[in-house]
Design a protein around this motif. Structure first.
Motif, PDB file in Angstrom:
ATOM      1  N   VAL A 281       0.856  -1.189   0.000  1.00 21.26           N
ATOM      2  CA  VAL A 281       0.000   0.000   0.000  1.00 21.26           C
ATOM      3  C   VAL A 281       0.888   1.233   0.000  1.00 21.26           C
ATOM      4  CG1 VAL A 281      -1.773   1.264   1.249  1.00 21.26           C
ATOM      5  CG2 VAL A 281      -1.778  -1.224   1.280  1.00 21.26           C
ATOM      6  N   PHE A 282       0.785   2.035  -1.014  1.00 19.86           N
ATOM      7  CA  PHE A 282       1.570   3.260  -1.074  1.00 19.86           C
ATOM      8  C   PHE A 282       0.808   4.270  -1.917  1.00 19.86           C
ATOM      9  CE2 PHE A 282       4.821   6.277  -1.847  1.00 19.86           C
ATOM     10  CZ  PHE A 282       5.794   6.085  -0.883  1.00 19.86           C
ATOM     11  N   ASP A 283       0.520   5.395  -1.307  1.00 15.90           N
ATOM     12  CA  ASP A 283      -0.233   6.426  -2.012  1.00 15.90           C
ATOM     13  C   ASP A 283       0.388   7.780  -1.713  1.00 15.90           C
ATOM     14  OD1 ASP A 283      -2.137   7.512  -3.624  1.00 15.90           O
ATOM     15  OD2 ASP A 283      -3.677   7.636  -2.082  1.00 15.90           O
ATOM     16  N   LEU A 284       0.397   8.653  -2.692  1.00 15.14           N
ATOM     17  CA  LEU A 284       0.980   9.991  -2.550  1.00 15.14           C
ATOM     18  C   LEU A 284      -0.044  11.044  -2.915  1.00 15.14           C
ATOM     19  CD1 LEU A 284       4.566   9.639  -4.073  1.00 15.14           C
ATOM     20  CD2 LEU A 284       4.032  10.320  -1.752  1.00 15.14           C
ATOM     21  N   GLN A 285      -0.028  12.132  -2.153  1.00 10.64           N
ATOM     22  CA  GLN A 285      -0.943  13.235  -2.436  1.00 10.64           C
ATOM     23  C   GLN A 285      -0.264  14.545  -2.063  1.00 10.64           C
ATOM     24  OE1 GLN A 285      -4.626  13.078  -0.303  1.00 10.64           O
ATOM     25  NE2 GLN A 285      -5.560  14.744  -1.432  1.00 10.64           N
ATOM     26  N   CYS A 286      -0.296  15.506  -2.976  1.00  6.70           N
ATOM     27  CA  CYS A 286       0.281  16.824  -2.711  1.00  6.70           C
ATOM     28  C   CYS A 286      -0.724  17.633  -1.891  1.00  6.70           C
ATOM     29  CB  CYS A 286       0.610  17.547  -4.019  1.00  6.70           C
ATOM     30  SG  CYS A 286       1.456  19.131  -3.776  1.00  6.70           S
ATOM     31  N   THR A 287      -0.331  18.032  -0.676  1.00 11.55           N
ATOM     32  CA  THR A 287      -1.247  18.724   0.231  1.00 11.55           C
ATOM     33  C   THR A 287      -1.001  20.228   0.288  1.00 11.55           C
ATOM     34  OG1 THR A 287       0.236  18.247   2.094  1.00 11.55           O
ATOM     35  CG2 THR A 287      -1.565  16.694   1.669  1.00 11.55           C
ATOM     36  N   GLN A 288       0.250  20.679   0.035  1.00 11.76           N
ATOM     37  CA  GLN A 288       0.559  22.105   0.106  1.00 11.76           C
ATOM     38  C   GLN A 288       1.647  22.465  -0.902  1.00 11.76           C
ATOM     39  OE1 GLN A 288       1.218  22.235   4.552  1.00 11.76           O
ATOM     40  NE2 GLN A 288       0.118  24.162   4.368  1.00 11.76           N
ATOM     41  N   SER A 289       1.579  23.685  -1.413  1.00 10.20           N
ATOM     42  CA  SER A 289       2.617  24.218  -2.302  1.00 10.20           C
ATOM     43  C   SER A 289       2.937  25.639  -1.854  1.00 10.20           C
ATOM     44  CB  SER A 289       2.149  24.200  -3.762  1.00 10.20           C
ATOM     45  OG  SER A 289       1.913  22.874  -4.202  1.00 10.20           O
ATOM     46  N   PHE A 290       4.228  26.011  -1.926  1.00 14.17           N
ATOM     47  CA  PHE A 290       4.663  27.303  -1.414  1.00 14.17           C
ATOM     48  C   PHE A 290       5.521  28.034  -2.447  1.00 14.17           C
ATOM     49  CE2 PHE A 290       4.177  24.437   2.173  1.00 14.17           C
ATOM     50  CZ  PHE A 290       3.423  25.190   3.065  1.00 14.17           C
ATOM     51  N   GLU A 291       5.445  29.346  -2.392  1.00 10.52           N
ATOM     52  CA  GLU A 291       6.362  30.210  -3.136  1.00 10.52           C
ATOM     53  C   GLU A 291       7.425  30.680  -2.157  1.00 10.52           C
ATOM     54  OE1 GLU A 291       4.481  33.365  -5.225  1.00 10.52           O
ATOM     55  OE2 GLU A 291       3.044  32.059  -6.254  1.00 10.52           O
ATOM     56  N   THR A 292       8.626  30.155  -2.299  1.00  8.37           N
ATOM     57  CA  THR A 292       9.683  30.461  -1.343  1.00  8.37           C
ATOM     58  C   THR A 292      10.432  31.753  -1.670  1.00  8.37           C
ATOM     59  OG1 THR A 292      11.326  29.180  -2.583  1.00  8.37           O
ATOM     60  CG2 THR A 292      10.018  28.010  -0.921  1.00  8.37           C
ATOM     61  N   GLY A 293      10.326  32.216  -2.910  1.00  8.21           N
ATOM     62  CA  GLY A 293      11.116  33.359  -3.328  1.00  8.21           C
ATOM     63  C   GLY A 293      12.508  32.983  -3.790  1.00  8.21           C
ATOM     64  N   LEU A 294      12.854  31.686  -3.690  1.00 10.45           N
ATOM     65  CA  LEU A 294      14.148  31.205  -4.165  1.00 10.45           C
ATOM     66  C   LEU A 294      14.029  30.820  -5.633  1.00 10.45           C
ATOM     67  CD1 LEU A 294      15.079  28.925  -1.130  1.00 10.45           C
ATOM     68  CD2 LEU A 294      15.681  31.327  -1.484  1.00 10.45           C
ATOM     69  N   SER A 295      15.105  31.004  -6.374  1.00  7.99           N
ATOM     70  CA  SER A 295      15.046  30.769  -7.819  1.00  7.99           C
ATOM     71  C   SER A 295      15.218  29.306  -8.192  1.00  7.99           C
ATOM     72  CB  SER A 295      16.121  31.610  -8.523  1.00  7.99           C
ATOM     73  OG  SER A 295      17.391  31.356  -7.955  1.00  7.99           O
ATOM     74  N   CYS A 296      15.910  28.506  -7.366  1.00 13.07           N
ATOM     75  CA  CYS A 296      16.126  27.103  -7.708  1.00 13.07           C
ATOM     76  C   CYS A 296      16.560  26.328  -6.471  1.00 13.07           C
ATOM     77  CB  CYS A 296      17.184  26.963  -8.805  1.00 13.07           C
ATOM     78  SG  CYS A 296      17.501  25.257  -9.281  1.00 13.07           S
ATOM     79  N   ILE A 297      15.746  25.374  -6.056  1.00 17.84           N
ATOM     80  CA  ILE A 297      16.071  24.542  -4.896  1.00 17.84           C
ATOM     81  C   ILE A 297      16.550  23.192  -5.411  1.00 17.84           C
ATOM     82  CG2 ILE A 297      15.157  23.412  -2.841  1.00 17.84           C
ATOM     83  CD1 ILE A 297      13.053  25.624  -2.696  1.00 17.84           C
ATOM     84  N   ASP A 298      17.834  22.891  -5.178  1.00 16.49           N
ATOM     85  CA  ASP A 298      18.356  21.625  -5.697  1.00 16.49           C
ATOM     86  C   ASP A 298      18.969  20.740  -4.616  1.00 16.49           C
ATOM     87  OD1 ASP A 298      20.749  23.094  -5.270  1.00 16.49           O
ATOM     88  OD2 ASP A 298      21.754  21.867  -6.791  1.00 16.49           O
ATOM     89  N   LYS A 299      19.039  21.215  -3.365  1.00 16.58           N
ATOM     90  CA  LYS A 299      19.489  20.394  -2.235  1.00 16.58           C
ATOM     91  C   LYS A 299      18.578  20.691  -1.061  1.00 16.58           C
ATOM     92  CE  LYS A 299      23.353  18.909  -4.281  1.00 16.58           C
ATOM     93  NZ  LYS A 299      23.592  17.506  -4.621  1.00 16.58           N
ATOM     94  N   MET A 300      18.220  19.639  -0.289  1.00 12.56           N
ATOM     95  CA  MET A 300      17.320  19.835   0.835  1.00 12.56           C
ATOM     96  C   MET A 300      17.710  18.909   1.986  1.00 12.56           C
ATOM     97  SD  MET A 300      13.693  19.794  -1.234  1.00 12.56           S
ATOM     98  CE  MET A 300      12.733  20.427   0.114  1.00 12.56           C
ATOM     99  N   ALA A 301      17.447  19.386   3.212  1.00 15.13           N
ATOM    100  CA  ALA A 301      17.640  18.565   4.410  1.00 15.13           C
ATOM    101  C   ALA A 301      16.672  19.046   5.477  1.00 15.13           C
ATOM    102  CB  ALA A 301      19.086  18.647   4.907  1.00 15.13           C
ATOM    103  N   ALA A 302      15.924  18.122   6.057  1.00 15.68           N
ATOM    104  CA  ALA A 302      14.960  18.476   7.097  1.00 15.68           C
ATOM    105  C   ALA A 302      15.670  18.670   8.426  1.00 15.68           C
ATOM    106  CB  ALA A 302      13.897  17.385   7.215  1.00 15.68           C
TER     107      ALA A 302
END
Length: 563
Positions: A281-302
């Motif tokens: 069982v695996f399901d994906l759903q986009c719940t939120q979208s944001f405008e960060t003001g950044l031009s390109c996000i290519d690396k991320m870490a929580a």
């Protein structure tokens, strides 16, 4: 004065709060709100606290007036010495203590005022209360809703499966019944047709034989009559008739015999109703979208507390973001170019700098190191002569590092190169070191972990790649996308809490999901999730999937999944 009056009126004499034996109460410590006998006055002054004990005489009305403004600590009986009450708090042990505790178990320990400790505890509990209200209970509610939805999901799947089985069973029954009825009818028609042919063949013979029998019987009776008459002419005529009849009888035996149908039952073989296959069982759903003001996000870490560390590829800097009022705000920025980033569970940021053979710690508002080099601290871990390419922090706060030989930095090639995979602690102590001398990897550019297994995205060329999973001994456990028909470009990847792996394939614009054994589960189109130009992914502490994109506008998306 109120304490003095209450002591005089009390039926039970007031005991000294220190020795709890002497009833000759003469003094009071304003800071501790303790009533003291003359003997314990000096002893109380020697108890170490961060405050000076202000002991006043109860006969001093002004001092008593001041003392009444201080709340008394409600006596609590010591759990070790039942005849004593707690009088202070040992700051060294973080325990409440009585007079006997101080003398026996907490000598030379720093003592604190119970009221102040109580206030600190209250403050801490209030913080826990706020954390429960804002983080823990909402998280439990989310997980409860997910479990409820999952139960509902499985209940519906059970109903669908059982309905399908019943419908297919009825289809089978009706189909088989119709088929058998049709075949039985066809067989009976063939038998009836054959019977008609037999009748056409035999019935005329019966009729002819019946006629012959009548004629022969008539001739038989004529023989007696003719022989008695001794008429030669009649006997000659009868003889000719008999010979003719015999010829007809002999001719009957020469006719073709009939054929008949014999029914033989076929061996009964039952067709299978179908198959039951367990599906993840695996399901994906986009719940939120944001405008960060950044031009390109290519690396991320929580990070902790809902914070998100990202790299802006176009501006070559790094930002710390946090949600506020349904939008992401920038908390801090570092004007420094990095190759990869990760965050320890304690909040420290580790980066790989271009053309460096080491890892560096970043200084931030929470962790400011004593020695810095620009925006970075002194070296966190040295990888020389190998060049680090990717980082990952495991759930137990270890760091996994991939390195390549000099000259292969940023240049994926078709030929394998010397690669080293290291697992180190948060204190830079090496746990494992696996060396692959041009026999496995071309260019490892992403890392994640599945329990003790290490998943490495290996870039074979600019247009092909694969996922290699190693066990905790550095041996290949399984691979995915290691042939021409099953190649995959992996821009980023994350491991979910239930050990599924999500791969970001930007060339085909999809998310691929594998299980912990490398078996394919499903594919989701990013456009169907309203995500375009995806570059990077990470999973937050509350198990949400963040996707960063390489454009302006809504370029940071939160996906929630059900496994």
């Amino acid at each position: 004065m109120a304490d003095s009056i209450s002591m005089q009126r009390a039926q039970i004499p007031q005991l000294c709060h220190m020795c709890e034996e002497n009833t000759d109460i003469k003094f009071k410590c304003v800071d501790c709100a303790f009533l003291l006998c003359p003997k314990c006055r000096k002893l109380h002054a020697k108890v170490k606290t961060q405050y000076v004990h202000r002991v006043v005489d109860l006969k001093d009305k002004r001092a008593i007036s001041n003392a009444t403004k201080i709340n008394r600590v409600i006596p609590i009986r010591c759990e070790f010495h039942e005849d004593k009450h707690y009088i202070m708090c040992c700051k060294s042990c973080q325990q409440l203590v009585c007079t006997t505790c101080i003398v026996t178990m907490h000598q030379k320990h720093e003592m604190g005022d119970m009221k102040l400790i109580n206030s600190a505890k209250v403050t801490k509990l209030k913080q826990y209360q706020e954390k429960i209200d804002k983080i823990i209970l909402p998280s439990i509610s989310r997980n409860y809703d997910r479990c409820y939805d999952l139960m509902e999901f499985h209940t519906k799947k059970v109903d669908i499966a059982k309905t399908g089985i019943r419908e297919w069973k009825n289809y089978f029954k009706n189909t088989i019944t119709t088929f058998v009825d049709h075949q039985a009818e066809k067989f009976c028609e063939k038998i009836d047709q054959n019977m008609d042919e037999i009748k056409q063949n035999i019935l005329p013979q019966l009729s002819e034989l019946d006629d012959m029998k009548k004629n022969i019987t008539g001739v038989r009776s004529e023989i007696d009559r003719v022989t008695n008459s001794k008429d030669f002419t009649k006997m000659n005529y009868i003889e000719k008739i008999i010979e003719s009849s015999l010829k007809n009888v002999n001719a009957q035996h020469m006719k073709e015999r009939t054929q008949y149908f014999e029914y033989t039952q076929s061996e009964l073989t039952f067709p299978t109703l179908g198959d039951l296959t367990l599906k993840a069982v695996f399901d994906l759903q986009c719940t939120q979208s944001f405008e960060t003001g950044l031009s390109c996000i290519d690396k991320m870490a929580a990070c902790n507390n809902g914070e998100l560390l990202v790299r802006n590829l176009q501006l070559k800097n790094m930002c710390l973001l946090k949600t506020a009022n349904d939008k992401f705000i920038e908390l801090q920025k570092w004007n420094i170019d990095v190759k990869d980033i990760t965050v320890l569970r304690t909040g420290e940021i580790i980066v790989i700098l271009p053309d460096k053979t080491d890892l560096r710690l970043m200084s931030n508002r929470q962790h400011v190191p004593s020695k810095t080099i620009g925006d970075c601290t002194a070296i966190f871990f040295e990888t020389a002569p190998q060049i680090p390419t990717a980082l990952h922090t495991t759930r137990d706060n270890n760091v996994i590092i991939s390195t390549v030989e000099t000259g292969r930095d940023w240049l994926p090639m078709d030929d394998p190169c010397k690669v080293e995979i290291l697992v180190i602690t948060a204190k830079s102590e090496v746990i494992f070191r696996f060396l692959f001398n041009k026999d496995l990897f071309c260019f490892p550019n992403k890392i994640t972990s599945l329990g003790t297994d290490i998943c490495i995205a290996d870039s074979i060329s600019d247009y092909s790649g694969r996922l290699v999973t190693l066990n905790n001994k550095g041996k290949v456990k399984w691979t995915y996308g290691d042939n021409e028909t099953n190649s995959v470009i992996i821009a980023d990847m994350v491991a979910t809490p239930l050990n599924n792996i999500v791969l970001l394939d930007p060339c085909k614009g999809v998310l691929r999901v594998l299980d912990s054994k490398g078996a394919f589960i499903n594919t989701w189109g990013l456009r169907d999730l309203k995500v375009t130009d995806a570059y990077a992914m990470t999973i937050s502490k509350d198990e949400k999937l963040f996707i960063g994109c390489g454009h302006d506008g809504s370029n940071l998306h939160i996906l929630e999944f059900r496994e």
